[in-house]
Design a protein around this motif. Structure first.
Motif, PDB file in Angstrom:
ATOM      1  N   ASP A 154     -26.374  89.466  47.984  1.00 16.55           N
ATOM      2  CA  ASP A 154     -25.552  88.612  48.492  1.00 16.55           C
ATOM      3  C   ASP A 154     -26.110  87.034  48.938  1.00 16.55           C
ATOM      4  O   ASP A 154     -25.736  86.140  49.481  1.00 16.55           O
ATOM      5  CB  ASP A 154     -25.016  88.953  50.074  1.00 16.55           C
ATOM      6  N   LYS A 155     -27.316  86.792  48.068  1.00 15.60           N
ATOM      7  CA  LYS A 155     -28.040  85.490  48.258  1.00 15.60           C
ATOM      8  C   LYS A 155     -28.129  84.976  46.739  1.00 15.60           C
ATOM      9  O   LYS A 155     -27.757  85.493  45.653  1.00 15.60           O
ATOM     10  CB  LYS A 155     -29.361  85.685  48.693  1.00 15.60           C
ATOM     11  N   THR A 156     -28.260  83.710  46.843  1.00 14.68           N
ATOM     12  CA  THR A 156     -28.683  82.926  45.782  1.00 14.68           C
ATOM     13  C   THR A 156     -30.099  82.792  45.408  1.00 14.68           C
ATOM     14  O   THR A 156     -30.899  82.400  46.175  1.00 14.68           O
ATOM     15  CB  THR A 156     -27.839  81.592  45.704  1.00 14.68           C
ATOM     16  N   GLN A 157     -30.506  83.174  44.245  1.00 14.56           N
ATOM     17  CA  GLN A 157     -31.914  83.128  43.719  1.00 14.56           C
ATOM     18  C   GLN A 157     -32.011  81.743  42.787  1.00 14.56           C
ATOM     19  O   GLN A 157     -31.341  81.542  41.941  1.00 14.56           O
ATOM     20  CB  GLN A 157     -32.293  84.219  43.010  1.00 14.56           C
ATOM     21  N   LEU A 207     -32.288  70.984  52.042  1.00 17.09           N
ATOM     22  CA  LEU A 207     -30.909  70.324  51.647  1.00 17.09           C
ATOM     23  C   LEU A 207     -30.098  71.341  51.227  1.00 17.09           C
ATOM     24  O   LEU A 207     -28.826  71.533  51.710  1.00 17.09           O
ATOM     25  CB  LEU A 207     -31.167  69.614  50.555  1.00 17.09           C
ATOM     26  N   ILE A 208     -30.751  72.374  50.413  1.00 14.32           N
ATOM     27  CA  ILE A 208     -29.916  73.630  49.942  1.00 14.32           C
ATOM     28  C   ILE A 208     -29.289  74.427  51.242  1.00 14.32           C
ATOM     29  O   ILE A 208     -28.263  74.748  51.425  1.00 14.32           O
ATOM     30  CB  ILE A 208     -30.626  74.538  49.092  1.00 14.32           C
ATOM     31  N   GLN A 215     -26.322  70.508  51.741  1.00 10.52           N
ATOM     32  CA  GLN A 215     -26.309  68.796  51.305  1.00 10.52           C
ATOM     33  C   GLN A 215     -26.845  68.807  49.996  1.00 10.52           C
ATOM     34  O   GLN A 215     -27.713  69.351  49.525  1.00 10.52           O
ATOM     35  CB  GLN A 215     -27.207  68.067  52.193  1.00 10.52           C
ATOM     36  N   GLY A 216     -26.578  67.477  49.430  1.00  6.04           N
ATOM     37  CA  GLY A 216     -27.097  66.824  48.212  1.00  6.04           C
ATOM     38  C   GLY A 216     -28.160  65.740  48.756  1.00  6.04           C
ATOM     39  O   GLY A 216     -28.165  65.544  49.758  1.00  6.04           O
TER      40      GLY A 216
END
Length: 65
Positions: A20-23, A56-57, A61-62
């Motif tokens: 359920d996470k982003t790598q 930031l991630i 935010q960018g």
């Protein structure tokens, strides 16, 4: 001293889902221990990604320009 060491290298960001996470996998292809700046560049990438990009991630935010 060498100013052209990064010519021909590639900065690669691979984004995938892991559970359920982003790598995020970061690779600087062509940056190797044989290159003069390796000992300073490799840890600098780690510090930049950990201290600048990751917050930031996590905050959603960018980077403002």
């Amino acid at each position: 001293e060498k100013k052209d060491e990064w010519i021909g290298t590639k900065v690669i960001f691979e984004i995938s889902k892991k559970g359920d996470k982003t790598q995020l996998r970061f690779t600087h292809k062509g940056l190797s221990p044989e290159i003069e700046c390796y000992d300073s560049c490799a840890p600098a990438w780690t510090q930049y990604l950990r201290d600048k990009l990751l917050p930031l991630i996590n905050a959603g935010q960018g980077i403002a320009r």
